[in-house]
Scaffold this active site. Structure first.
Site, mmCIF file in Angstrom:
data_model
loop_
_atom_site.group_PDB
_atom_site.id
_atom_site.type_symbol
_atom_site.label_atom_id
_atom_site.label_comp_id
_atom_site.label_asym_id
_atom_site.label_seq_id
_atom_site.Cartn_x
_atom_site.Cartn_y
_atom_site.Cartn_z
ATOM 1 N N SER A 169 0.832 -1.188 0.000
ATOM 2 C CA SER A 169 0.000 0.000 0.000
ATOM 3 C C SER A 169 0.880 1.257 0.000
ATOM 4 O O SER A 169 1.645 1.472 -0.921
ATOM 5 C CB SER A 169 -0.954 -0.031 1.203
ATOM 6 O OG SER A 169 -1.986 0.915 1.041
ATOM 7 N N LYS A 221 -19.469 18.139 4.135
ATOM 8 C CA LYS A 221 -18.480 18.375 5.184
ATOM 9 C C LYS A 221 -18.262 17.111 6.016
ATOM 10 O O LYS A 221 -17.155 16.818 6.440
ATOM 11 C CB LYS A 221 -18.941 19.531 6.090
ATOM 12 C CG LYS A 221 -18.010 19.818 7.248
ATOM 13 C CD LYS A 221 -16.626 20.216 6.759
ATOM 14 C CE LYS A 221 -15.683 20.503 7.915
ATOM 15 N NZ LYS A 221 -14.321 20.801 7.428
#
Length: 340
Positions: A169, A221
């Site tokens: 990763s 948000k």
């Protein structure tokens, strides 16, 4: 009367002992605090090549058949030392860095210091070997780590990454910056994907008659929340954000290793290095120790290591961690012992 004097003398001796002990502790703490105040972060430099040569010479001398052979070897070593000294100024250099990354990638700050110091020392054309070990972590942390490594290439240095255990990763995001990736046969490589998960306690809180209010400005948000009620729109937006990160991740891999078949390797899977080499994720099967040993034959090998200033809290934490680790190992060993 004699018994009273004896008891009084014993009491005074104990009192003096306690005063001296307390004074010693106070002095120790004060001295440690002063040393910490004077101490600074430092960049340590170690000549690994010289250490390897000394080891080789000791082994050769120890295995010599007789005194004449040992004498001849010593003469040979003297001549080698003279030749090496002449070649130091113009000879090739290999700089060695070590990076063992955690989930939050806080180790990148130390790597940044090491790279800054290295750029002050290195000459164009020198090589850098990064011993990398990481299973990945936060995107912004490992993205910064990759950007720090790109500084080396921008200055005309050759970058090789060695993976002895794992580069997955975010770890592979850093590794792919290198011109060359070497790996031990059973190292874990790949995992070019993005994952995120979080618990949601909304049902539990509702069962306890606890309401949670979340107020935001901006439609997205907060897409998912720990305590509020999540909806399908928020989940879809969250998945969309993950896809954007994955796409940028794949673009970065393609930029640094254009020969890779991204559709085949960017699935989030990981492979052993033997298979990763067939896929083009790794260039050569080799351990970092083998690489360093070979390089020391004709290069000056220098390791740089950033050593931050340690506080009493750091030292106590490490001591506790070591003690817990030893205790767990003893429990494991005890559990592995046969009965009877």
């Amino acid at each position: 009367m004699l018994e009273f004097l004896y008891e009084y003398g014993l009491f005074m001796a104990k009192s003096v002992t306690w005063v001296l002990a307390i004074g010693a502790v106070v002095a120790l703490v004060a001295g440690t605090a002063m040393r910490q105040k004077r101490g600074e972060d430092r960049l340590e430099v170690e000549d690994l090549g010289a250490g390897l040569r000394r080891q080789q010479q000791r082994l050769q001398l120890a295995s010599a058949a007789n005194d004449n052979e040992r004498k001849a070897l010593k003469q040979q070593f003297k001549q080698q030392a003279k030749d090496e000294k002449k070649a130091e100024e113009t000879g090739k250099r290999l700089y060695v860095l070590d990076f063992k990354g955690s989930m939050d990638a806080h180790e990148v700050s130390g790597l940044s210091r090491e790279i800054t110091g290295l750029l002050q020392l290195a000459r164009e054309g020198d090589e850098v070997l990064l011993n990398l070990e990481s299973g990945g972590g936060v995107v912004h942390g490992y993205g910064l780590g990759a950007a720090e490594l790109a500084r080396l290439k921008a200055k005309g240095l050759h970058l090789t990454v060695a993976v002895d255990k794992v580069a997955a990763s975010g770890g592979y995001m850093m590794a792919c910056v290198a011109e060359r990736i070497i790996a031990a046969p059973f190292a874990i490589v790949g995992s070019i994907g993005v994952v995120a998960q979080l618990p949601n306690f909304n049902k539990f809180l509702k069962s306890k008659d606890i309401d949670v209010e979340l107020h935001t400005a901006g439609q997205y948000k907060r897409t998912l929340t720990l305590f509020g009620e999540n909806d399908d729109e928020g989940r879809a937006k969250f998945r969309e954000e993950l896809e954007v990160i994955h796409r940028r991740f794949k673009d970065f891999i393609a930029e640094n290793r254009p020969a890779l078949a991204l559709d085949e390797v960017a699935t989030g899977e990981h492979w052993l290095a033997t298979d990763a080499r067939e896929l083009g994720l790794v260039d050569e099967l080799m351990t970092s120790s083998d690489y360093l040993l070979a390089a020391s034959a004709d290069k000056r090998v220098i390791r740089l290591h950033y050593q931050p200033k340690q506080t009493i809290k750091d030292k106590l934490g490490k001591a506790v961690e070591a003690g817990v680790s030893r205790g767990l190992m003893k429990l494991v060993e005890a559990g592995q012992r046969p009965f009877g």
